[in-house]
Write an enzyme that holds these catalytic residues in place. Structure first.
Site, PDB file in Angstrom:
ATOM      1  N   GLU A   1       6.414  -2.333   4.160  1.00 44.90           N
ATOM      2  CA  GLU A   1       6.142  -1.956   2.760  1.00 44.90           C
ATOM      3  C   GLU A   1       4.710  -2.369   2.487  1.00 44.90           C
ATOM      4  OE1 GLU A   1       8.076  -0.208   1.025  1.00 44.90           O
ATOM      5  OE2 GLU A   1      10.123  -0.601   1.710  1.00 44.90           O
ATOM      6  N   LYS A  49       9.388 -16.002   6.239  1.00 44.66           N
ATOM      7  CA  LYS A  49       8.116 -16.660   5.973  1.00 44.66           C
ATOM      8  C   LYS A  49       7.576 -16.216   4.617  1.00 44.66           C
ATOM      9  CE  LYS A  49       3.731 -15.918   6.530  1.00 44.66           C
ATOM     10  NZ  LYS A  49       3.120 -16.751   5.480  1.00 44.66           N
ATOM     11  N   CYS A  69       2.406  -3.436  -5.728  1.00 41.34           N
ATOM     12  CA  CYS A  69       2.126  -2.294  -4.846  1.00 41.34           C
ATOM     13  C   CYS A  69       2.437  -0.967  -5.539  1.00 41.34           C
ATOM     14  CB  CYS A  69       2.892  -2.440  -3.541  1.00 41.34           C
ATOM     15  SG  CYS A  69       4.592  -2.918  -3.756  1.00 41.34           S
ATOM     16  N   GLU A 120      -6.832   0.268  -3.077  1.00 40.05           N
ATOM     17  CA  GLU A 120      -5.875  -0.553  -3.821  1.00 40.05           C
ATOM     18  C   GLU A 120      -6.655  -1.714  -4.443  1.00 40.05           C
ATOM     19  OE1 GLU A 120      -2.753  -2.759  -1.589  1.00 40.05           O
ATOM     20  OE2 GLU A 120      -1.448  -1.998  -3.175  1.00 40.05           O
TER      21      GLU A 120
HETATM   22  P1  NAP Z   1      -1.384 -10.032   3.701  1.00 41.72           P
HETATM   23  O1  NAP Z   1      -2.439 -10.745   4.436  1.00 41.72           O
HETATM   24  O2  NAP Z   1      -0.959  -8.716   4.183  1.00 41.72           O
HETATM   25  O3  NAP Z   1      -0.131 -11.027   3.585  1.00 41.72           O
HETATM   26  C1  NAP Z   1       1.219 -10.668   3.474  1.00 41.72           C
HETATM   27  C2  NAP Z   1       2.076 -11.625   4.284  1.00 41.72           C
HETATM   28  O4  NAP Z   1       1.776 -11.466   5.676  1.00 41.72           O
HETATM   29  C3  NAP Z   1       1.815 -13.094   3.980  1.00 41.72           C
HETATM   30  O5  NAP Z   1       3.015 -13.822   4.122  1.00 41.72           O
HETATM   31  C4  NAP Z   1       0.834 -13.457   5.065  1.00 41.72           C
HETATM   32  O6  NAP Z   1       0.756 -14.839   5.328  1.00 41.72           O
HETATM   33  C5  NAP Z   1       1.391 -12.702   6.238  1.00 41.72           C
HETATM   34  N1  NAP Z   1       0.428 -12.476   7.314  1.00 41.72           N
HETATM   35  C6  NAP Z   1      -0.933 -12.463   7.253  1.00 41.72           C
HETATM   36  N2  NAP Z   1      -1.453 -12.228   8.457  1.00 41.72           N
HETATM   37  C7  NAP Z   1      -0.425 -12.101   9.323  1.00 41.72           C
HETATM   38  C8  NAP Z   1      -0.330 -11.856  10.723  1.00 41.72           C
HETATM   39  N3  NAP Z   1      -1.411 -11.669  11.469  1.00 41.72           N
HETATM   40  N4  NAP Z   1       0.894 -11.781  11.285  1.00 41.72           N
HETATM   41  C9  NAP Z   1       1.993 -11.934  10.537  1.00 41.72           C
HETATM   42  N5  NAP Z   1       1.974 -12.187   9.222  1.00 41.72           N
HETATM   43  C10 NAP Z   1       0.776 -12.253   8.604  1.00 41.72           C
HETATM   44  O7  NAP Z   1      -1.809  -9.883   2.205  1.00 41.72           O
HETATM   45  P2  NAP Z   1      -2.768 -10.869   1.407  1.00 41.72           P
HETATM   46  O8  NAP Z   1      -3.897 -11.358   2.246  1.00 41.72           O
HETATM   47  O9  NAP Z   1      -1.938 -11.874   0.779  1.00 41.72           O
HETATM   48  O10 NAP Z   1      -3.333  -9.874   0.306  1.00 41.72           O
HETATM   49  C11 NAP Z   1      -4.421  -9.013   0.621  1.00 41.72           C
HETATM   50  C12 NAP Z   1      -4.248  -7.661  -0.010  1.00 41.72           C
HETATM   51  O11 NAP Z   1      -3.050  -7.053   0.446  1.00 41.72           O
HETATM   52  C13 NAP Z   1      -4.071  -7.667  -1.506  1.00 41.72           C
HETATM   53  O12 NAP Z   1      -5.280  -7.752  -2.179  1.00 41.72           O
HETATM   54  C14 NAP Z   1      -3.352  -6.374  -1.725  1.00 41.72           C
HETATM   55  O13 NAP Z   1      -4.241  -5.306  -1.762  1.00 41.72           O
HETATM   56  C15 NAP Z   1      -2.478  -6.248  -0.522  1.00 41.72           C
HETATM   57  N6  NAP Z   1      -1.088  -6.679  -0.787  1.00 41.72           N
HETATM   58  C16 NAP Z   1      -0.136  -5.746  -0.938  1.00 41.72           C
HETATM   59  C17 NAP Z   1       1.161  -6.130  -1.202  1.00 41.72           C
HETATM   60  C18 NAP Z   1       2.244  -5.139  -1.374  1.00 41.72           C
HETATM   61  O14 NAP Z   1       3.279  -5.465  -1.942  1.00 41.72           O
HETATM   62  N7  NAP Z   1       2.095  -3.933  -0.903  1.00 41.72           N
HETATM   63  C19 NAP Z   1       1.483  -7.465  -1.321  1.00 41.72           C
HETATM   64  C20 NAP Z   1       0.486  -8.420  -1.148  1.00 41.72           C
HETATM   65  C21 NAP Z   1      -0.790  -8.007  -0.873  1.00 41.72           C
HETATM   66  P3  NAP Z   1      -0.361 -15.727   4.574  1.00 41.72           P
HETATM   67  O15 NAP Z   1       0.182 -15.982   3.247  1.00 41.72           O
HETATM   68  O16 NAP Z   1      -0.479 -16.943   5.395  1.00 41.72           O
HETATM   69  O17 NAP Z   1      -1.629 -14.906   4.542  1.00 41.72           O
END
Ligand code: NAP
Ligand code: MG
Length: 450
Positions: A228, A153, A262, A353
Site C-alpha cells: 500500500e 514492525k 495516502c 505526493e
Molecule cells: P517509509 O520509509 O516508506 O516507511 C514506512 C515503513 O517502512 C516504516 O516502518 C519504515 O521504518 C519502514 N522501512 C523503511 N525502510 C525500510 C527498508 N529498507 N526495509 C523495510 N522496511 C523499511 O516512509 P517514511 O520515510 O516514513 O515517509 C516518507 C514518505 O513516504 C512520506 O513523506 C510519504 O510521502 C510516504 N508515506 C506514505 C504512506 C502511505 O500510507 N502510503 C505512509 C507513510 C509515508 P522506519 O520508521 O524505521 O523508517
C-alpha cells in the site's frame, strides 16, 4: 539501542523505548515460526473466540490507546478514537473468518476434487507512522484469522500504540509468539522481514520508493507481498454538483491527519464554470478548519509528525498561494492548511505526493479533460467525484484509474470493503471479504474413487 519518542505537538519526549536489533528480530521470527505449528491447528471456533476477546480487550482500553496516539502522533482526539474503533471493528469482522474459510468442490472425472485455503506461515507487517493503529490492524487481523502468525514492525516515530496492541493480544489469551511487535529501524527490523526465509509474506504500507525495494527484495525468495504505497488523488467537482457541499467537505478530504494520508485528495479539479463559486465556499471552509492542540475535542487538525516532514512539505510552497488557514506558533511541527494554484500540471505540488496540509487547485473544461487530468499520474489510490448526474458519475468512476472512489462523498475506507491501489499506489487489496485470499494459498486435492 534506545530511541526517544517525541510528541509532535510539543517536541517533548513522551518516553524512551528499546529498539530490536538483528538478533532480536531473528529471535521473534523464529518464535513466530514455532507458534505457527500450533496456531494453525487451533480449532476455527476457538481462533474466532480469541480474536473476539482480543477486540474486547482493545475496546476496553479505548481512552488509553487514543491518548497515547494523540501524544505520540499528534492525531486529533476525534481521529484517535475512530482509529481504536477501527482496530476493534477489523478484529471483529475477521473473527468471523476462521469458520468461513471455504474451499471449493470441483466436478472432475474419477473422484472428488476439493480445495483448501492454507495459511502461509509467518507474516511480517511493516507499518508507517501516519495511521499506526488502523494500518497495523488491516494486516494482522486477517493474517491471524487465516491461521498465520504475525511479526509487526511499527514506524520508528510511532511505536507506542502498536506495542500496547501486542500486550493486549497476550492479555486476551492469544498464545505467545502468535502476534509479536518488534519496534526498530526499517533498515534493520523491516529489512529482516524481507530477507529471513521464515517470513513467508510481507505486508508493507509506506513510501513507493521503499515499497519498490521491498518488492525487489521479496523476489529473491518469491516471497508474497502486499503493498500500500503513495497517492496523488483527485477531488473532481463538476459544475452540476452541490458546490457548497463539495467545497465545505474538501478541507477534510485533504487536511485530515495534517494531510499525512495516502488517500488525501491533493488535487482539486473544478469545472471552469463553477470555479469562482467553489473557491468562495472553499476559502470559508479552510479558514474554519481548526488547527490546534490535538487533544482538544474541537481540533480538526494537529501538527505534522516531525521536523523533517514539515521541512519536506514546505518545499512544495513554490507555486502561487490562493489562501491559507491558520496554525499555532511555538513548539511543535505546525503548519497552516495551504491552497496552491499551480501554474501548470508540471508543478511538483501537482505531480508528487506531498504528505502534508497542501492542496493544489486547477480547472478543467469538460468531462474528458477532467478524466485526463486526474489520470495523469503514476499513482492511483483514491479520489472523489461530485456531480448530480448519475450517468456521469458512473462514466467517470469507470474511467478513473484508481482503487477507491467516492461519489458525492470523500470517505475512502470501510473495513468491509476492499482497499488498495492501481499503478504505483500498490499491489493487492486489504480489508473486505477478499483480504483473506492474500493470507492463504489455495491447495487442490484430488481423491480417487478407487
Ligand atoms: P517509509 O520509509 O516508506 O516507511 C514506512 C515503513 O517502512 C516504516 O516502518 C519504515 O521504518 C519502514 N522501512 C523503511 N525502510 C525500510 C527498508 N529498507 N526495509 C523495510 N522496511 C523499511 O516512509 P517514511 O520515510 O516514513 O515517509 C516518507 C514518505 O513516504 C512520506 O513523506 C510519504 O510521502 C510516504 N508515506 C506514505 C504512506 C502511505 O500510507 N502510503 C505512509 C507513510 C509515508 P522506519 O520508521 O524505521 O523508517
Ligand atoms: Mg523512510
Amino acid at each position: 539501542m534506545s530511541y526517544d519518542v517525541i510528541n509532535p505537538a510539543t517536541e517533548k519526549i513522551v518516553t524512551t523505548i528499546e529498539h530490536f536489533d538483528l538478533a532480536a528480530t531473528d529471535a521473534v521470527i523464529a518464535q513466530a515460526a514455532k507458534a505457527y505449528d500450533s496456531w494453525r491447528h487451533v480449532a476455527p471456533s476457538d481462533r474466532a473466540t480469541l480474536l473476539r476477546k482480543f477486540a474486547a480487550v482493545v475496546a476496553s482500553h479505548k481512552e488509553e490507546l487514543a491518548a497515547l496516539e494523540i501524544a505520540n502522533s499528534g492525531h486529533t482526539r476525534g481521529n484517535a478514537l475512530w482509529e481504536v474503533d477501527n482496530v476493534v471493528n477489523v478484529l471483529t469482522y475477521y473473527s468471523a473468518a476462521p469458520e468461513r474459510l471455504f474451499g471449493k468442490q470441483i466436478p472432475v472425472a474419477g473422484g472428488v476434487d476439493i480445495t483448501f485455503k492454507e495459511p502461509l506461515g509467518v507474516v511480517g507487517v511493516i507499518v508507517p507512522w501516519n495511521f499506526p493503529m488502523p494500518i497495523a490492524g488491516w494486516g494482522f487481523a486477517p493474517a491471524l484469522a487465516a491461521g498465520n502468525t504475525v511479526v509487526l514492525k511499527p514506524a520508528e516515530y510511532t511505536p507506542l500504540t502498536a506495542m500496547k496492541l501486542g500486550e493486549y493480544a497476550l492479555e486476551a489469551g492469544i498464545p505467545k509468539g502468535v502476534f509479536t511487535v518488534s519496534p526498530g529501524k526499517g533498515s534493520i527490523v523491516g529489512n529482516r522481514f524481507v530477507t529471513n526465509p521464515l517470513v513467508r509474506k510481507v505486508v508493507f504500507t509506506g513510501s513507493t520508493q521503499v515499497g519498490k525495494a521491498i518488492m525487489a527484495g521479496c523476489a529473491d525468495q518469491v516471497k508474497r507481498v502486499t503493498l500500500e504505497l503513495g497517492g496523488k488523488s483527485s477531488n473532481i467537482i463538476f459544475a452540476d454538483a452541490d458546490i457548497a457541499k463539495a467545497a465545505g467537505s474538501a478541507p477534510g478530504a485533504v487536511f485530515d491527519n495534517a494531510g499525512q494520508d495516502c488517500c488525501a485528495r491533493t488535487r482539486i479539479l473544478v469545472q471552469k464554470s463553477a470555479f469562482d463559486s467553489f473557491m468562495e465556499h472553499f476559502e470559508v471552509a479552510v479558514k474554519k478548519f481548526r488547527v490546534e492542540d490535538p487533544s482538544l475535542a474541537t481540533a480538526d487538525m494537529g501538527p505534522l509528525i516531525s521536523r523533517k516532514q514539515l521541512d519536506s512539505v514546505q518545499t512544495f510552497l513554490d507555486e502561487p498561494i490562493a489562501f491559507t488557514g491558520s496554525a499555532p506558533t511555538g513548539p511543535g511541527f505546525w503548519m497552516a492548511p495551504t491552497v496552491l494554484m499551480p501554474k501548470n500540471t508540471q508543478a511538483r505540488s501537482w505531480r508528487e505526493e506531498v504528505f502534508g496540509p497542501v492542496v493544489s487547485v486547477m480547472t478543467f473544461e469538460d468531462e474528458a479533460q477532467g478524466i485526463e487530468m486526474a489520470n495523469d499520474s503514476e499513482y492511483g489510490l483514491s479520489g472523489s467525484i461530485w456531480t448530480r448526474d448519475v450517468g456521469r458519475a458512473l462514466r467517470v468512476s469507470r474511467a478513473i484509474e484508481t482503487g477507491n472512489l467516492s461519489i458525492n462523498s470523500n470517505s475512502s475506507v470501510r473495513f468491509s470493503t476492499p482497499f488498495g491501489g492501481f499503478k504505483q499506489s500498490g499491489l493487492g487489496r486489504e480489508l473486505g471479504p477478499d483480504a483473506l485470499d492474500s493470507f492463504t494459498e489455495v491447495k487442490n486435492v484430488f481423491i480417487s474413487n478407487d
